[in-house]
Scaffold this motif. Structure first.
Motif, PDB file in Angstrom:
ATOM      1  N   PHE A   1     -21.692  57.260 -15.407  1.00 52.83           N
ATOM      2  CA  PHE A   1     -20.529  57.848 -16.073  1.00 52.83           C
ATOM      3  C   PHE A   1     -19.644  58.465 -15.006  1.00 52.83           C
ATOM      4  CE2 PHE A   1     -18.381  61.507 -18.101  1.00 52.83           C
ATOM      5  CZ  PHE A   1     -17.699  60.848 -19.105  1.00 52.83           C
ATOM      6  N   ASN A   2     -18.422  57.941 -14.865  1.00 50.31           N
ATOM      7  CA  ASN A   2     -17.500  58.451 -13.861  1.00 50.31           C
ATOM      8  C   ASN A   2     -16.734  59.650 -14.414  1.00 50.31           C
ATOM      9  OD1 ASN A   2     -14.518  58.279 -12.533  1.00 50.31           O
ATOM     10  ND2 ASN A   2     -16.072  57.631 -11.077  1.00 50.31           N
ATOM     11  N   PHE A   3     -16.782  60.760 -13.704  1.00 47.30           N
ATOM     12  CA  PHE A   3     -16.160  61.985 -14.197  1.00 47.30           C
ATOM     13  C   PHE A   3     -14.639  61.884 -14.254  1.00 47.30           C
ATOM     14  CE2 PHE A   3     -19.949  64.137 -11.963  1.00 47.30           C
ATOM     15  CZ  PHE A   3     -20.765  63.900 -13.050  1.00 47.30           C
ATOM     16  N   THR A   4     -14.056  61.104 -13.369  1.00 51.59           N
ATOM     17  CA  THR A   4     -12.607  61.002 -13.312  1.00 51.59           C
ATOM     18  C   THR A   4     -12.064  60.124 -14.431  1.00 51.59           C
ATOM     19  OG1 THR A   4     -12.596  61.344 -10.925  1.00 51.59           O
ATOM     20  CG2 THR A   4     -10.644  60.316 -11.894  1.00 51.59           C
ATOM     21  N   THR A   5     -12.618  58.927 -14.568  1.00 54.25           N
ATOM     22  CA  THR A   5     -12.124  57.988 -15.582  1.00 54.25           C
ATOM     23  C   THR A   5     -12.759  58.217 -16.949  1.00 54.25           C
ATOM     24  OG1 THR A   5     -13.843  56.361 -15.080  1.00 54.25           O
ATOM     25  CG2 THR A   5     -11.795  56.243 -13.802  1.00 54.25           C
TER      26      THR A   5
ATOM     27  N   PHE B   1      -2.947  57.798  -2.353  1.00 54.83           N
ATOM     28  CA  PHE B   1      -2.929  58.287  -0.979  1.00 54.83           C
ATOM     29  C   PHE B   1      -1.499  58.538  -0.503  1.00 54.83           C
ATOM     30  CE2 PHE B   1      -3.080  57.657   3.663  1.00 54.83           C
ATOM     31  CZ  PHE B   1      -4.036  58.617   3.985  1.00 54.83           C
ATOM     32  N   GLU B   2      -0.589  57.658  -0.929  1.00 60.72           N
ATOM     33  CA  GLU B   2       0.808  57.787  -0.512  1.00 60.72           C
ATOM     34  C   GLU B   2       1.475  59.045  -1.057  1.00 60.72           C
ATOM     35  OE1 GLU B   2       2.617  54.180  -1.745  1.00 60.72           O
ATOM     36  OE2 GLU B   2       1.632  52.948  -0.195  1.00 60.72           O
ATOM     37  N   ILE B   3       1.021  59.507  -2.239  1.00 58.51           N
ATOM     38  CA  ILE B   3       1.632  60.723  -2.793  1.00 58.51           C
ATOM     39  C   ILE B   3       0.871  61.980  -2.381  1.00 58.51           C
ATOM     40  CG2 ILE B   3       2.586  59.498  -4.774  1.00 58.51           C
ATOM     41  CD1 ILE B   3       0.354  60.640  -6.492  1.00 58.51           C
ATOM     42  N   GLY B   4      -0.097  61.827  -1.462  1.00 56.84           N
ATOM     43  CA  GLY B   4      -0.734  62.993  -0.877  1.00 56.84           C
ATOM     44  C   GLY B   4      -2.038  63.444  -1.490  1.00 56.84           C
ATOM     45  N   ILE B   5      -2.682  62.602  -2.325  1.00 59.76           N
ATOM     46  CA  ILE B   5      -3.959  62.977  -2.915  1.00 59.76           C
ATOM     47  C   ILE B   5      -5.049  62.867  -1.843  1.00 59.76           C
ATOM     48  CG2 ILE B   5      -5.658  62.483  -4.711  1.00 59.76           C
ATOM     49  CD1 ILE B   5      -2.961  63.515  -5.730  1.00 59.76           C
TER      50      ILE B   5
ATOM     51  N   HIS C   1     -11.044  62.372  -0.535  1.00 59.23           N
ATOM     52  CA  HIS C   1     -12.325  62.616  -1.206  1.00 59.23           C
ATOM     53  C   HIS C   1     -12.176  62.619  -2.726  1.00 59.23           C
ATOM     54  CE1 HIS C   1     -10.754  66.792  -0.956  1.00 59.23           C
ATOM     55  NE2 HIS C   1     -11.502  67.029  -2.029  1.00 59.23           N
ATOM     56  N   PHE C   2     -10.959  62.851  -3.236  1.00 61.29           N
ATOM     57  CA  PHE C   2     -10.720  62.706  -4.667  1.00 61.29           C
ATOM     58  C   PHE C   2     -10.530  61.230  -5.034  1.00 61.29           C
ATOM     59  CE2 PHE C   2      -9.324  67.232  -4.495  1.00 61.29           C
ATOM     60  CZ  PHE C   2     -10.208  67.728  -5.437  1.00 61.29           C
ATOM     61  N   ILE C   3      -9.801  60.511  -4.203  1.00 61.26           N
ATOM     62  CA  ILE C   3      -9.560  59.086  -4.471  1.00 61.26           C
ATOM     63  C   ILE C   3     -10.877  58.322  -4.502  1.00 61.26           C
ATOM     64  CG2 ILE C   3      -8.426  56.992  -3.617  1.00 61.26           C
ATOM     65  CD1 ILE C   3      -6.315  58.795  -2.322  1.00 61.26           C
ATOM     66  N   GLU C   4     -11.802  58.708  -3.636  1.00 61.63           N
ATOM     67  CA  GLU C   4     -13.093  58.028  -3.570  1.00 61.63           C
ATOM     68  C   GLU C   4     -13.926  58.223  -4.834  1.00 61.63           C
ATOM     69  OE1 GLU C   4     -14.752  59.548   0.005  1.00 61.63           O
ATOM     70  OE2 GLU C   4     -13.748  58.087   1.295  1.00 61.63           O
TER      71      GLU C   4
END
Length: 385
Positions: free
Chosen positions: A80-84, A373-377, A380-383
């Motif tokens: 279960f992915n916490f983000t999605t 990444f381009e908007i500055g996130i 470690h969050f993107i991963e």
């Protein structure tokens, strides 16, 4: 005292047995991409996902099994992915264990460690096997252990300290015990730890156990007809090999937690969080924490959306408690509900990330992660996607 910053909330899709016709499942109706309600499973978390192994649902007891299934047990590993907030059925490599009710599991780095458990009928096909599954490669490995291997059992508790895994208590299905075994996860050698004290706790199963690196604390549990209290905590000191009863202090307003078994207990910092469970008659929706320095109980000012027992829970490194599944009613209603609560104040970054995830199209961003990444996130969050 840790801050409770939000009430319990449910996340992701939710189903209970009572939401469908509570009858036996027909094989043609089984959806392999669906996570069904279950109990007796185990769940572990990292900073991005919750992993759920096994479980049981009697509605599947008449399904004819293939070489890949073991109904009414779920021979499955889910993520279960916490983000999605989406579930994924993980296709693993190698031999998965089949005794997948009331087993024990924990996470060690990127590995899921498994020991024991029972098949069906309960107690007639128990296990004392030890497996690992790498959560990146999804490859199972059966570890042929040596030494004083514990007897086949289920409903035991397991905790890790460094390179050692400790297993305590459980039942063969007919006899309960409070034996303590230690496994060196590097050598695969088991040791039956001695007891050098007159006091030994009553034998039990479906208790929980945590460690402060020096002592093992056993919370609740019981037998088929009893449950144990939480005012005195059986405590095993590893170095001296002695049991003692740790007298705890009550919550100044609410006193002590009620007796219980089939609950969950997870360690965060110096506090053990006990949630839900069964006292023999009532299913509980409360959550308590015990400070392992002062031994004082505190009842959290919130409750579960669904009372549960035979569920499983774990706490992320940042302090978010996730609870999955379990039995929600005495008449055998199960759920696949995910419930969560922050036990401490999340960072501002974490709050911003959650707010962004709730407003953006995460399906699109998963396919185009470079946009984040381009908007500055931060990476470690993107991963986490």
């Amino acid at each position: 005292m840790a801050l409770t910053v939000q009430k319990f909330q449910t996340v992701g899709p939710v189903e209970q047995d009572e939401d469908v016709e509570n009858e036996n499942v027909h094989p043609n109706d089984i959806d392999m991409d669906k996570l069904y309600p279950r109990s007796g499973h185990r769940a572990v978390v990292d900073d991005s996902n919750m992993y759920v192994l096994g479980g049981y649902n009697p509605r599947f007891r008449h399904v004819e099994n293939s070489s890949d299934t073991y109904y009414p047990l779920f021979k499955e590993l889910w993520k279960f992915n916490f983000t999605t907030q989406k579930w994924t059925s993980l296709i693993t490599d190698g031999t998965m264990p089949t005794e997948l009710a009331s087993h024990a599991a924990l996470r060690c780095g990127r590995n899921l460690l498994y020991f024991g458990g029972t098949g069906v009928p309960f107690g007639h096909s128990s296990s004392n096997d030890y497996y690992t599954c790498n959560l990146d490669t999804l490859k199972w490995r059966y570890v042929k252990c040596q030494g004083d291997i514990p007897q086949k059992k289920y409903g035991h508790a397991m905790a890790r300290v460094g390179k050692d895994v400790f297993v305590c208590g459980g039942t063969t299905g007919f006899v309960y015990n409070m034996d303590i075994h230690r496994l060196d996860i590097y050598t695969g050698v088991w040791e039956h730890l001695p007891v050098h004290s007159k006091y030994t706790p009553s034998s039990r199963y479906r208790h929980e156990m945590v460690s402060d690196d020096f002592r093992l604390y056993v919370f609740g549990g019981g037998t088929a007809h009893s449950a144990f209290p939480l005012d005195k905590i059986p405590t095993y000191e590893v170095q001296s090999g002695t049991w003692q009863e740790t007298q705890t202090k009550p919550d100044k307003v609410h006193g002590y937690p009620r007796t219980r078994k089939c609950h969950s207990c997870s360690l965060f910092r110096n506090e053990a969080y006990v949630c839900g469970g069964l006292d023999g008659e009532d299913i509980m929706d409360d959550i308590w924490k015990l400070n392992l320095i002062t031994y004082e109980w505190t009842k959290l000012p919130t409750s579960l959306h669904l009372p549960v027992y035979f569920h499983s829970a774990d706490i992320t490194p940042d302090g978010c408690l996730y609870i999955f599944g379990g039995v929600t009613r005495i008449d055998d209603v199960r759920t696949n509900c995910v419930q969560r609560i922050w036990l401490t104040l999340p960072t501002l970054q974490e709050l911003c990330w959650e707010n962004m995830c709730s407003t953006l199209d995460m399906n699109r961003l998963q396919k185009h992660r470079s946009e984040l990444f381009e908007i500055g996130i931060p990476m470690h969050f993107i991963e986490r996607l």
